[in-house]
Design a protein around this motif. Structure first.
Motif, PDB file in Angstrom:
ATOM      1  N   ASP A 174      10.894  13.942  -8.272  1.00 38.84           N
ATOM      2  CA  ASP A 174      12.045  13.545  -9.080  1.00 38.84           C
ATOM      3  C   ASP A 174      12.080  12.070  -9.427  1.00 38.84           C
ATOM      4  N   ASP A 175      11.940  11.207  -8.436  1.00 40.65           N
ATOM      5  CA  ASP A 175      12.087   9.778  -8.702  1.00 40.65           C
ATOM      6  C   ASP A 175      11.237   8.965  -7.725  1.00 40.65           C
ATOM      7  N   PHE A 176      11.131   7.674  -8.025  1.00 44.42           N
ATOM      8  CA  PHE A 176      10.353   6.792  -7.166  1.00 44.42           C
ATOM      9  C   PHE A 176      11.087   6.508  -5.866  1.00 44.42           C
ATOM     10  N   PHE A 177      12.354   6.120  -5.980  1.00 46.62           N
ATOM     11  CA  PHE A 177      13.193   5.899  -4.807  1.00 46.62           C
ATOM     12  C   PHE A 177      13.952   7.183  -4.583  1.00 46.62           C
ATOM     13  N   TRP A 178      13.900   7.805  -3.664  1.00 43.33           N
ATOM     14  CA  TRP A 178      13.319   7.979  -2.366  1.00 43.33           C
ATOM     15  C   TRP A 178      12.286   9.073  -2.323  1.00 43.33           C
ATOM     16  N   SER A 179      12.249   9.881  -3.317  1.00 46.27           N
ATOM     17  CA  SER A 179      11.343  11.037  -3.267  1.00 46.27           C
ATOM     18  C   SER A 179       9.882  10.635  -3.139  1.00 46.27           C
ATOM     19  N   ALA A 180       9.410   9.774  -4.022  1.00 46.12           N
ATOM     20  CA  ALA A 180       7.997   9.389  -3.989  1.00 46.12           C
ATOM     21  C   ALA A 180       7.668   8.557  -2.750  1.00 46.12           C
ATOM     22  N   LEU A 181       8.554   7.641  -2.387  1.00 45.36           N
ATOM     23  CA  LEU A 181       8.284   6.809  -1.209  1.00 45.36           C
ATOM     24  C   LEU A 181       8.250   7.639   0.075  1.00 45.36           C
ATOM     25  N   LEU A 182       9.230   8.515   0.247  1.00 48.82           N
ATOM     26  CA  LEU A 182       9.237   9.362   1.443  1.00 48.82           C
ATOM     27  C   LEU A 182       8.107  10.378   1.412  1.00 48.82           C
TER      28      LEU A 182
ATOM     29  N   THR B 106       0.907  10.632   4.126  1.00 54.00           N
ATOM     30  CA  THR B 106       0.083   9.748   4.939  1.00 54.00           C
ATOM     31  C   THR B 106       0.091  10.178   6.400  1.00 54.00           C
ATOM     32  N   ILE B 107       1.247  10.538   6.920  1.00 52.48           N
ATOM     33  CA  ILE B 107       1.351  10.966   8.321  1.00 52.48           C
ATOM     34  C   ILE B 107       0.590  12.271   8.543  1.00 52.48           C
ATOM     35  N   VAL B 108       0.712  13.222   7.622  1.00 46.31           N
ATOM     36  CA  VAL B 108      -0.008  14.493   7.767  1.00 46.31           C
ATOM     37  C   VAL B 108      -1.514  14.260   7.700  1.00 46.31           C
ATOM     38  N   ASN B 109      -1.964  13.439   6.750  1.00 49.67           N
ATOM     39  CA  ASN B 109      -3.400  13.141   6.660  1.00 49.67           C
ATOM     40  C   ASN B 109      -3.906  12.449   7.916  1.00 49.67           C
ATOM     41  N   TRP B 110      -3.117  11.538   8.469  1.00 49.78           N
ATOM     42  CA  TRP B 110      -3.498  10.860   9.702  1.00 49.78           C
ATOM     43  C   TRP B 110      -3.575  11.850  10.869  1.00 49.78           C
ATOM     44  N   ALA B 111      -2.579  12.739  10.961  1.00 48.99           N
ATOM     45  CA  ALA B 111      -2.539  13.699  12.060  1.00 48.99           C
ATOM     46  C   ALA B 111      -3.733  14.642  11.990  1.00 48.99           C
TER      47      ALA B 111
ATOM     48  N   LEU C  88       0.829  -1.212   0.000  1.00 49.49           N
ATOM     49  CA  LEU C  88       0.000   0.000   0.000  1.00 49.49           C
ATOM     50  C   LEU C  88       0.861   1.258   0.000  1.00 49.49           C
ATOM     51  N   TRP C  89       2.007   1.184   0.627  1.00 53.44           N
ATOM     52  CA  TRP C  89       2.952   2.305   0.620  1.00 53.44           C
ATOM     53  C   TRP C  89       3.448   2.558  -0.800  1.00 53.44           C
ATOM     54  N   VAL C  90       3.731   1.483  -1.527  1.00 55.14           N
ATOM     55  CA  VAL C  90       4.154   1.603  -2.917  1.00 55.14           C
ATOM     56  C   VAL C  90       3.028   2.203  -3.758  1.00 55.14           C
ATOM     57  N   ILE C  91       1.800   1.786  -3.509  1.00 55.45           N
ATOM     58  CA  ILE C  91       0.661   2.337  -4.247  1.00 55.45           C
ATOM     59  C   ILE C  91       0.520   3.830  -3.972  1.00 55.45           C
ATOM     60  N   ASN C  92       0.688   4.236  -2.726  1.00 54.78           N
ATOM     61  CA  ASN C  92       0.633   5.668  -2.394  1.00 54.78           C
ATOM     62  C   ASN C  92       1.734   6.444  -3.114  1.00 54.78           C
ATOM     63  N   ALA C  93       2.922   5.872  -3.200  1.00 55.29           N
ATOM     64  CA  ALA C  93       4.017   6.528  -3.919  1.00 55.29           C
ATOM     65  C   ALA C  93       3.694   6.636  -5.407  1.00 55.29           C
ATOM     66  N   LEU C  94       3.101   5.598  -5.964  1.00 56.74           N
ATOM     67  CA  LEU C  94       2.710   5.650  -7.377  1.00 56.74           C
ATOM     68  C   LEU C  94       1.632   6.703  -7.616  1.00 56.74           C
ATOM     69  N   MET C  95       0.718   6.879  -6.674  1.00 54.65           N
ATOM     70  CA  MET C  95      -0.311   7.914  -6.802  1.00 54.65           C
ATOM     71  C   MET C  95       0.315   9.307  -6.737  1.00 54.65           C
TER      72      MET C  95
END
Length: 124
Positions: A98-106, A112-117, A73-80
């Motif tokens: 810029d890129d999938f690893f690390w920009s999109a994943l982080l 996700t953390i901001v939306n949860w908070a 699901l984390w990968v799906i969020n990064a793809l979105m």
């Protein structure tokens, strides 16, 4: 009211991700005060992508989600987030991941953390 909270939350989450994560940027100079319509548009795009595309991708990838115990699901969020960047580029909004690893994943993790908070602070 719920739509307004959703819009502000997505915009805030994208702004925090652009501020914290290297590789996620708005190409327009200036801050949120000057470019708030652009940031708001990117928040709307992210919300629409998360509402329309993400459920379809999630359903189609259920075997991977089960196999990875939900980490896919984390990968799906990064793809979105990458899809949001591509769509923002098509509308010339200046939002770049810029890129999938690390920009999109982080970035997906920060969003996700901001939306949860915000969801824990603002109760329906």
């Amino acid at each position: 009211m719920r739509l307004l909270i959703w819009l502000v939350t997505n915009t805030l989450a994208v702004a925090v991700a652009a501020w914290i994560v290297p590789g996620i940027d708005f190409t327009d100079p200036g801050g949120l005060e000057e470019n708030w319509p652009t940031w708001l548009a990117v928040g709307v795009i992210l919300g629409i992508v998360s509402s329309l595309v993400k459920p379809v991708v999630t359903i189609l990838s259920i075997p991977f989600i089960i196999l990875t115990l939900g980490l896919f699901l984390w990968v799906i969020n990064a793809l979105m987030l990458l899809l949001t960047s591509w769509l923002a580029e098509q509308f010339d909004l200046g939002f770049v991941v810029d890129d999938f690893f690390w920009s999109a994943l982080l970035g997906a993790l920060v969003i996700t953390i901001v939306n949860w908070a915000v969801a824990t602070v603002v109760h329906d």
